[in-house]
Design an enzyme around this catalytic site. Sequence first.
Site, mmCIF file in Angstrom:
data_model
loop_
_atom_site.group_PDB
_atom_site.id
_atom_site.type_symbol
_atom_site.label_atom_id
_atom_site.label_comp_id
_atom_site.label_asym_id
_atom_site.label_seq_id
_atom_site.Cartn_x
_atom_site.Cartn_y
_atom_site.Cartn_z
ATOM 1 N N ALA A 50 2.337 -1.377 -2.267
ATOM 2 C CA ALA A 50 1.050 -0.920 -2.683
ATOM 3 C C ALA A 50 1.272 -1.040 -4.250
ATOM 4 C CB ALA A 50 1.055 0.710 -2.172
ATOM 5 N N GLU B 146 10.411 1.610 -0.319
ATOM 6 C CA GLU B 146 9.624 3.058 -0.970
ATOM 7 C C GLU B 146 10.859 4.032 -1.451
ATOM 8 O OE1 GLU B 146 8.573 1.548 1.762
ATOM 9 O OE2 GLU B 146 6.502 1.558 1.916
ATOM 10 N N GLY C 171 3.938 -1.355 1.592
ATOM 11 C CA GLY C 171 2.551 -1.643 2.027
ATOM 12 C C GLY C 171 2.400 -3.013 2.445
ATOM 13 N N GLU D 41 3.824 -3.176 5.788
ATOM 14 C CA GLU D 41 3.111 -2.224 6.794
ATOM 15 C C GLU D 41 1.727 -3.016 7.003
ATOM 16 O OE1 GLU D 41 3.472 0.893 4.084
ATOM 17 O OE2 GLU D 41 4.245 1.960 5.273
#
Length: 259
Positions: free
Chosen positions: A67, A133, A110, A113
């Site tokens: 992200a 993260e 992300g 993911e």
Amino acid sequence: MQPEHIIIHPEVAPYVAHIQLNRPKELNALNLQLMGELRDALKALDADDSVRVIVLSGNEKAFAAGADIKQMAGKSAIDMYTTDQFSTWDTIKKTKKPIIAAVSGFALGGGCELMMLCDMIVASETARFGQPEIKLGVMPGAGGTQRLTRAVGKALAMEMVLTGRFITAQEALQAGLINRVVPVELYLQEAVKLAKEAAAMSPLALKMAKEAVLKAFDTTLEEGLHFERKNFYLLFAGEDQKEGMQAFIEKRAPVFTGK
Ligand code: CAA
């Protein structure tokens, strides 16, 4: 309107479309705009009869490095709650057609993911996977603790999520996270080849089979078996079942139409 952060290659092989994440300077960091464009593109391709399988890639250096940290850094909890950026992931998850991730370089946070939302994963030897993260003072928020654990088991998932360690393509293959590893110059070609193989099958059967495999992660064995059987029976309503079985009997290749 043309998307800015993704490129859609409509027909890279018969019935195969390719979406490329395209923020190379930011290692394809997944900002809100990119995720919105990806959601819209997948929705459109899912509704397009000329497409049966979708390939999703980044570039050689990065599938996606997570992200967009710069976009998130200053946000409050209420901003995060109101924007609910990970709800886009829920729409992507609903894509009925198989998605094959072609991964080279970083697939982090992300990015990892998003890759795990795909149905098969082809990686280059240079691919690195991680959920870093924890190093940012947070934790995975778009499936990293759940899908990674289901894919690689508790021991490795805990190590990756609690230390942020990246794993190599070979480790990922051994752990069952990905389907295959190939030299970097072949990763996209190999993903398209896999997509082409699947795209020669009945599009209806592809969708229902994908749905049934995913059900295995969501339900009890008994319910999953029941769901599988219903989808199997339902396929007898389509012409592809007749064509597939008749072609076998006549010793010829089937021609599937998705009807
Ligand atoms: N968000 C925003 N920008 C990012 C980014 C990210 N996730 N990852 C890389 N970039 C940017 C860098 O800031 C840099 O930009 P500038 O040139 O403007 O400084 C550019 O991309 C290139 O990156 P680096 O110079 O850092 O490249 P490198 O080769 O030295 O390192 C890397 C590569 C190890 C991947 C490093 O960039 C990195 O650690 N990135 C962050 C990875 C990460 O923590 N991801 C998780 C994000 S949070 C998340 O994803 C939450 C969730 O669960 C959804």
